[in-house]
Design an enzyme around this catalytic site. Structure first.
Site, PDB file in Angstrom:
ATOM      1  N   ASP A   1       0.876  -1.169   0.000  1.00  0.00           N
ATOM      2  CA  ASP A   1       0.000   0.000   0.000  1.00  0.00           C
ATOM      3  C   ASP A   1       0.915   1.220   0.000  1.00  0.00           C
ATOM      4  O   ASP A   1       2.130   1.101  -0.179  1.00  0.00           O
ATOM      5  CB  ASP A   1      -0.982  -0.032   1.173  1.00  0.00           C
ATOM      6  CG  ASP A   1      -0.326   0.186   2.536  1.00  0.00           C
ATOM      7  OD1 ASP A   1       0.925   0.282   2.622  1.00  0.00           O
ATOM      8  OD2 ASP A   1      -1.070   0.276   3.518  1.00  0.00           O
ATOM      9  N   HIS A   2       0.334   2.396   0.225  1.00  0.00           N
ATOM     10  CA  HIS A   2       1.116   3.634   0.198  1.00  0.00           C
ATOM     11  C   HIS A   2       2.210   3.657   1.268  1.00  0.00           C
ATOM     12  O   HIS A   2       3.300   4.153   1.026  1.00  0.00           O
ATOM     13  CB  HIS A   2       0.188   4.851   0.357  1.00  0.00           C
ATOM     14  CG  HIS A   2      -0.699   4.750   1.550  1.00  0.00           C
ATOM     15  ND1 HIS A   2      -1.840   3.964   1.560  1.00  0.00           N
ATOM     16  CD2 HIS A   2      -0.621   5.315   2.773  1.00  0.00           C
ATOM     17  CE1 HIS A   2      -2.421   4.058   2.745  1.00  0.00           C
ATOM     18  NE2 HIS A   2      -1.697   4.864   3.503  1.00  0.00           N
TER      19      HIS A   2
ATOM     20  N   CYS B   1       2.901  -3.245   4.162  1.00  0.00           N
ATOM     21  CA  CYS B   1       2.068  -2.093   4.529  1.00  0.00           C
ATOM     22  C   CYS B   1       2.647  -1.508   5.811  1.00  0.00           C
ATOM     23  O   CYS B   1       3.721  -1.921   6.245  1.00  0.00           O
ATOM     24  CB  CYS B   1       0.591  -2.461   4.658  1.00  0.00           C
ATOM     25  SG  CYS B   1       0.138  -3.532   6.029  1.00  0.00           S
TER      26      CYS B   1
ATOM     27  N   THR C   1       1.881  -1.606   9.163  1.00  0.00           N
ATOM     28  CA  THR C   1       2.125  -2.556  10.256  1.00  0.00           C
ATOM     29  C   THR C   1       2.308  -3.979   9.766  1.00  0.00           C
ATOM     30  O   THR C   1       2.753  -4.830  10.522  1.00  0.00           O
ATOM     31  CB  THR C   1       0.958  -2.574  11.258  1.00  0.00           C
ATOM     32  OG1 THR C   1      -0.202  -3.117  10.609  1.00  0.00           O
ATOM     33  CG2 THR C   1       0.664  -1.195  11.816  1.00  0.00           C
TER      34      THR C   1
ATOM     35  N   HIS D   1       8.929 -23.939   9.505  1.00  0.00           N
ATOM     36  CA  HIS D   1       7.849 -24.599  10.229  1.00  0.00           C
ATOM     37  C   HIS D   1       6.474 -24.423   9.606  1.00  0.00           C
ATOM     38  O   HIS D   1       5.609 -25.286   9.780  1.00  0.00           O
ATOM     39  CB  HIS D   1       7.788 -24.090  11.670  1.00  0.00           C
ATOM     40  CG  HIS D   1       8.992 -24.446  12.467  1.00  0.00           C
ATOM     41  ND1 HIS D   1       9.092 -24.159  13.807  1.00  0.00           N
ATOM     42  CD2 HIS D   1      10.169 -25.054  12.131  1.00  0.00           C
ATOM     43  CE1 HIS D   1      10.254 -24.583  14.269  1.00  0.00           C
ATOM     44  NE2 HIS D   1      10.935 -25.121  13.260  1.00  0.00           N
TER      45      HIS D   1
ATOM     46  N   ARG E   1       6.932 -33.307  10.782  1.00  0.00           N
ATOM     47  CA  ARG E   1       5.824 -33.001  11.697  1.00  0.00           C
ATOM     48  C   ARG E   1       5.148 -31.676  11.358  1.00  0.00           C
ATOM     49  O   ARG E   1       3.976 -31.486  11.633  1.00  0.00           O
ATOM     50  CB  ARG E   1       6.308 -32.999  13.138  1.00  0.00           C
ATOM     51  CG  ARG E   1       7.220 -31.830  13.494  1.00  0.00           C
ATOM     52  CD  ARG E   1       7.778 -31.953  14.916  1.00  0.00           C
ATOM     53  NE  ARG E   1       8.484 -30.779  15.339  1.00  0.00           N
ATOM     54  CZ  ARG E   1       9.735 -30.475  15.027  1.00  0.00           C
ATOM     55  NH1 ARG E   1      10.430 -31.274  14.229  1.00  0.00           N
ATOM     56  NH2 ARG E   1      10.303 -29.378  15.489  1.00  0.00           N
ATOM     57  N   HIS E   2       5.901 -30.780  10.714  1.00  0.00           N
ATOM     58  CA  HIS E   2       5.335 -29.476  10.364  1.00  0.00           C
ATOM     59  C   HIS E   2       4.275 -29.605   9.267  1.00  0.00           C
ATOM     60  O   HIS E   2       3.299 -28.855   9.261  1.00  0.00           O
ATOM     61  CB  HIS E   2       6.441 -28.510   9.940  1.00  0.00           C
ATOM     62  CG  HIS E   2       7.472 -28.323  10.999  1.00  0.00           C
ATOM     63  ND1 HIS E   2       7.196 -27.758  12.220  1.00  0.00           N
ATOM     64  CD2 HIS E   2       8.787 -28.659  11.018  1.00  0.00           C
ATOM     65  CE1 HIS E   2       8.293 -27.738  12.955  1.00  0.00           C
ATOM     66  NE2 HIS E   2       9.274 -28.278  12.248  1.00  0.00           N
TER      67      HIS E   2
END
Length: 141
Positions: A8-9, A64, A66, A97, A131-132
């Site tokens: 985004d901006h 973005c 955050t 993982h 296992r992952h």
């Protein structure tokens, strides 16, 4: 390797810096935005995530302010495992993982050099399987 990338901006400048820094190693397909003018992050996250979800062995990067909005939006798509990273250690773990296929970064909260380290780590780390895989198989309802 082709990498889909969008922002985004708030993430535009970091997106451009990543493309410049890694342009000789990766082929980038830019899904926008193309300026710092205010835009709605879901428009770009949905477009990129839909392409990653339908293309085998395809990876993407979303950026973005955050990182949370992009991650939440991308993870609405079946088959997407978008991981929000603010350190190279987390980038390694989401690949090892979680077999993440979209890297998400918070442009307003990490220095450019850290973003470069995160990007490098994400794209140089392999999924461990075992296992992952059993756990990943339980993600989609």
């Amino acid at each position: 390797m082709k990498v889909l990338i969008a922002s985004d901006h708030a993430g535009y400048e970091l997106k451009e810096q990543l493309k410049e820094r890694f342009g000789s190693e990766f082929e980038f397909e830019d899904y926008g935005t193309h300026s710092t003018e205010s835009v709605d992050y879901p428009d770009f996250a949905h477009k990129l995530a839909a392409q990653v979800a339908t293309t085998p062995n395809q990876y993407g990067v979303l950026i973005c302010g955050t990182g949370n909005g992009m991650a939440m939006t991308a993870n609405k798509h079946a088959g997407i495992r978008a991981g929000l990273c603010w350190s190279k250690e987390i980038a390694a773990l989401i690949r090892q993982h979680n077999n993440a296929n979209i890297l998400v970064m918070p442009a307003r909260f990490i220095p450019t050099e850290t973003a470069f380290e995160i990007f490098s780590t994400f794209f140089s780390t392999e999924f461990e399987g075992g296992r992952h895989q059993r756990r990943i198989d339980k993600i989609n309802l």
